[in-house]
Design a protein around this motif. Structure first.
Motif, PDB file in Angstrom:
ATOM      1  N   GLN A  15      45.929  25.578  36.015  1.00  0.00           N
ATOM      2  CA  GLN A  15      44.585  25.090  36.301  1.00  0.00           C
ATOM      3  C   GLN A  15      44.626  23.792  37.111  1.00  0.00           C
ATOM      4  O   GLN A  15      45.588  23.037  37.070  1.00  0.00           O
ATOM      5  CB  GLN A  15      43.823  24.844  34.997  1.00  0.00           C
ATOM      6  CG  GLN A  15      43.687  26.087  34.128  1.00  0.00           C
ATOM      7  CD  GLN A  15      42.943  27.210  34.841  1.00  0.00           C
ATOM      8  OE1 GLN A  15      41.852  27.007  35.363  1.00  0.00           O
ATOM      9  NE2 GLN A  15      43.545  28.394  34.861  1.00  0.00           N
ATOM     10  N   ARG A  16      43.545  23.547  37.832  1.00  0.00           N
ATOM     11  CA  ARG A  16      43.445  22.326  38.630  1.00  0.00           C
ATOM     12  C   ARG A  16      43.308  21.109  37.721  1.00  0.00           C
ATOM     13  O   ARG A  16      42.552  21.110  36.762  1.00  0.00           O
ATOM     14  CB  ARG A  16      42.228  22.414  39.560  1.00  0.00           C
ATOM     15  CG  ARG A  16      42.082  21.218  40.509  1.00  0.00           C
ATOM     16  CD  ARG A  16      40.858  21.384  41.403  1.00  0.00           C
ATOM     17  NE  ARG A  16      39.620  21.292  40.625  1.00  0.00           N
ATOM     18  CZ  ARG A  16      39.000  20.153  40.322  1.00  0.00           C
ATOM     19  NH1 ARG A  16      39.508  18.994  40.748  1.00  0.00           N
ATOM     20  NH2 ARG A  16      37.887  20.156  39.619  1.00  0.00           N
ATOM     21  N   ILE A  17      44.038  20.036  38.073  1.00  0.00           N
ATOM     22  CA  ILE A  17      43.936  18.771  37.339  1.00  0.00           C
ATOM     23  C   ILE A  17      42.854  17.907  37.975  1.00  0.00           C
ATOM     24  O   ILE A  17      41.925  17.439  37.333  1.00  0.00           O
ATOM     25  CB  ILE A  17      45.273  18.000  37.369  1.00  0.00           C
ATOM     26  CG1 ILE A  17      46.410  18.824  36.773  1.00  0.00           C
ATOM     27  CG2 ILE A  17      45.139  16.664  36.641  1.00  0.00           C
ATOM     28  CD1 ILE A  17      47.784  18.226  37.025  1.00  0.00           C
ATOM     29  N   THR A  18      43.013  17.675  39.282  1.00  0.00           N
ATOM     30  CA  THR A  18      42.103  16.813  40.033  1.00  0.00           C
ATOM     31  C   THR A  18      42.359  17.032  41.516  1.00  0.00           C
ATOM     32  O   THR A  18      43.134  17.911  41.899  1.00  0.00           O
ATOM     33  CB  THR A  18      42.312  15.327  39.659  1.00  0.00           C
ATOM     34  OG1 THR A  18      41.299  14.528  40.277  1.00  0.00           O
ATOM     35  CG2 THR A  18      43.689  14.841  40.090  1.00  0.00           C
ATOM     36  N   ASN A  19      41.722  16.214  42.345  1.00  0.00           N
ATOM     37  CA  ASN A  19      41.939  16.247  43.787  1.00  0.00           C
ATOM     38  C   ASN A  19      42.468  14.906  44.269  1.00  0.00           C
ATOM     39  O   ASN A  19      42.178  13.859  43.665  1.00  0.00           O
ATOM     40  CB  ASN A  19      40.640  16.551  44.537  1.00  0.00           C
ATOM     41  CG  ASN A  19      40.072  17.915  44.184  1.00  0.00           C
ATOM     42  OD1 ASN A  19      40.816  18.874  44.041  1.00  0.00           O
ATOM     43  ND2 ASN A  19      38.761  17.987  44.040  1.00  0.00           N
ATOM     44  N   VAL A  20      43.236  14.935  45.351  1.00  0.00           N
ATOM     45  CA  VAL A  20      43.700  13.710  46.010  1.00  0.00           C
ATOM     46  C   VAL A  20      43.349  13.819  47.488  1.00  0.00           C
ATOM     47  O   VAL A  20      43.100  14.919  47.998  1.00  0.00           O
ATOM     48  CB  VAL A  20      45.218  13.504  45.831  1.00  0.00           C
ATOM     49  CG1 VAL A  20      45.575  13.322  44.370  1.00  0.00           C
ATOM     50  CG2 VAL A  20      46.002  14.659  46.443  1.00  0.00           C
ATOM     51  N   PRO A  21      43.336  12.693  48.207  1.00  0.00           N
ATOM     52  CA  PRO A  21      43.012  12.746  49.639  1.00  0.00           C
ATOM     53  C   PRO A  21      44.002  13.609  50.420  1.00  0.00           C
ATOM     54  O   PRO A  21      45.206  13.584  50.172  1.00  0.00           O
ATOM     55  CB  PRO A  21      43.097  11.283  50.069  1.00  0.00           C
ATOM     56  CG  PRO A  21      42.835  10.503  48.819  1.00  0.00           C
ATOM     57  CD  PRO A  21      43.450  11.306  47.718  1.00  0.00           C
ATOM     58  N   ASP A  22      43.474  14.370  51.350  1.00  0.00           N
ATOM     59  CA  ASP A  22      44.276  15.174  52.268  1.00  0.00           C
ATOM     60  C   ASP A  22      44.265  14.449  53.614  1.00  0.00           C
ATOM     61  O   ASP A  22      43.365  14.630  54.432  1.00  0.00           O
ATOM     62  CB  ASP A  22      43.682  16.579  52.388  1.00  0.00           C
ATOM     63  CG  ASP A  22      44.574  17.535  53.168  1.00  0.00           C
ATOM     64  OD1 ASP A  22      45.698  17.130  53.541  1.00  0.00           O
ATOM     65  OD2 ASP A  22      44.148  18.679  53.413  1.00  0.00           O
ATOM     66  N   ALA A  23      45.283  13.606  53.818  1.00  0.00           N
ATOM     67  CA  ALA A  23      45.281  12.688  54.954  1.00  0.00           C
ATOM     68  C   ALA A  23      45.386  13.425  56.280  1.00  0.00           C
ATOM     69  O   ALA A  23      46.054  14.458  56.398  1.00  0.00           O
ATOM     70  CB  ALA A  23      46.426  11.692  54.811  1.00  0.00           C
ATOM     71  N   GLY A  24      44.745  12.857  57.294  1.00  0.00           N
ATOM     72  CA  GLY A  24      44.757  13.432  58.628  1.00  0.00           C
ATOM     73  C   GLY A  24      45.397  12.507  59.643  1.00  0.00           C
ATOM     74  O   GLY A  24      45.984  11.474  59.287  1.00  0.00           O
ATOM     75  N   PRO A  25      45.291  12.821  60.937  1.00  0.00           N
ATOM     76  CA  PRO A  25      45.935  12.027  61.989  1.00  0.00           C
ATOM     77  C   PRO A  25      45.526  10.556  61.995  1.00  0.00           C
ATOM     78  O   PRO A  25      46.362   9.676  62.215  1.00  0.00           O
ATOM     79  CB  PRO A  25      45.480  12.734  63.281  1.00  0.00           C
ATOM     80  CG  PRO A  25      45.147  14.124  62.861  1.00  0.00           C
ATOM     81  CD  PRO A  25      44.612  14.018  61.476  1.00  0.00           C
TER      82      PRO A  25
END
Length: 446
Positions: A15-25
């Motif tokens: 199961q999902r715990i949480t979300n973190v940032p998905d860094a971009g350019p």
């Protein structure tokens, strides 16, 4: 506009715990620019106190973050705490380091070690804290700044620890970027990065090397290992079974330098199969947060599916599953599997499993075992087990790998290089040598 996010999963439940940032350019560019701005002052600073402070931070973080590490990685809580302890010890080790110039030749030549600049450090999911600090500590000691990218499967602990470390470091010396591909490639290819320090699989390592090549960046690659263990005919199986088992199955077998295949010679074969299987059946597999758990789940579904696939493929090809296998219920649980009658034609022997399955190959002679052990493109570690340690050491010297051990496999000190040969890596790290370049000063005679 909201920042894209990346889901983090609990391998014990799926199961999902949480979300973190998905860094971009833009995030990559901002982080590398900050590292470049911080570098001139950092390289001339006395960094020993800062590294000692980092050690204190890691020690104190364990109480709060070890449960987070267990939740996202799966390892038992005591192993998560041990990972923090090893990481703190590494910071303390490098906090004591002094980079003195070396005088060579006739005494008129000095060789100094100079830092490289901003470093891209990319870590895998098996030891998120330990491997992050293994990159950070020597880089900081050398005078480099670091942009650290953890695995998208285990970013939480690294992200939290990074925030705590930045409180005792000057701005820009450390930035942690979380996200999925192509984040790593963008970081590696950024023109502001001067060195790439990567730990992961061979295919990804080749991709990293290709991305770094246009900028002729310094490279340190710690890649896969398909470590062999040779069990000599004079071995008492009961004497080594527990040590050999944990050399293969610690962290649920998810260790680059773990035993991945056993070559048992002559009369040692039946005894070692029986002893390993008997010990495996005593090991408690379960949620790493539960008291008494000795092995947690496999970290992620692709790895779990691969372990199942390799095991079933070997069974279909004639291997015997003496004990172990997938467990029912939620999560990625797999009891440690001992495979008898394995042979080098099976993928479970030829390829790194990085999971809780151990093939055991029957050999008639020591020469055969050495030949099979060396018949691989990997060359991380190897070990030889026997009652006569001198004889075992002689055999160990014939293995083609970066590190060999006698009657143990994963022991390591902070003073030795972590060497890999062939496809197991480039740039075995020894102190801060990999994080500096020589600067030679000649003084005119007279």
């Amino acid at each position: 506009m909201d920042h894209p996010m990346l889901a983090v999963e609990d391998p014990a439940t799926g199961q999902r715990i949480t979300n973190v940032p998905d860094a971009g350019p833009d995030d990559v560019d901002k982080a590398v620019r900050a590292a470049a701005r911080a570098w001139p002052a950092w390289r001339t600073t006395d960094r020993h106190a800062a590294l000692a402070s980092c050690a204190v931070v890691v020690d104190e973080a364990a109480a709060v973050l070890a449960p987070v590490l267990t939740e996202e990685q799966g390892k038992p809580l005591r192993e998560a705490k041990a990972e923090f302890a090893r990481a703190a010890a590494r910071f303390r080790h490098f906090a004591r380091l002094r980079l003195e110039p070396q005088v060579v030749g006739d005494g008129r030549v000095e060789v100094h070690r100079r830092p490289l600049g901003p470093v891209a450090a990319i870590t895998p999911w098996n030891f998120p804290v330990q491997l992050a600090v293994a990159k950070l500590a020597p880089a900081f000691a050398a005078g480099n700044t670091v942009v650290l990218k953890p695995s998208p499967r285990t970013p939480l602990t690294t992200l939290h620890l990074g925030r705590m470390l930045t409180e005792v470091l000057p701005p820009g010396v450390l930035t942690v970027l979380t996200g999925q591909d192509p984040l790593g490639e963008r970081l590696v290819a950024h023109p502001g990065i001067k060195k790439v320090d990567f730990t992961g699989s061979v295919p990804t390592g080749k991709h990293v090397a290709a991305a770094a090549a246009p900028g002729l960046k310094r490279l340190a690659l710690e890649l896969g290992g398909n470590d062999p263990a040779i069990v000599l005919p004079d071995t008492d199986p009961a004497d080594i079974a527990e040590r050999l088992f944990w050399s293969a199955f610690a962290n649920c077998g998810q260790n680059r330098m773990a035993v991945k295949r056993v070559y048992a010679v002559g009369p040692a074969y039946d005894g070692i199969v029986e002893a390993l299987a008997a010990f495996a059946e005593t090991v408690v597999v379960g949620d790493g947060r539960a008291p008494g758990t000795q092995l947690g789940p496999v970290n992620n579904k692709p790895r779990y599916d691969r372990v199942i696939e390799l095991t079933e493929e070997a069974r279909a090809a004639g291997a015997r599953i003496v004990t172990g296998g997938r467990l029912d219920g939620p999560g990625y649980f797999f009891a440690p599997a001992i495979l008898a009658e394995a042979h080098d034609g099976m993928r479970v022997v030829r390829e790194e499993q990085a999971g809780p399955v151990l093939p055991i190959v029957r050999c008639s002679t020591v020469d055969e075992a050495v030949e099979l052990a060396n018949a691989t493109t990997s060359g991380l570690c190897g070990s030889v087990w026997g009652a006569d340690e001198e004889r075992a050491a002689e055999v160990a010297m014939r293995l083609e790998c970066g590190t060999v051990r006698v009657n143990e496999h994963m022991a390591r000190t902070l003073d030795e290089p972590f060497a890999g040969s062939q496809w197991s890596g480039l740039g075995g790290s020894w102190g801060v040598d990999e994080d500096t370049e020589p600067f030679v000063v000649h003084r005119r005679r007279g």
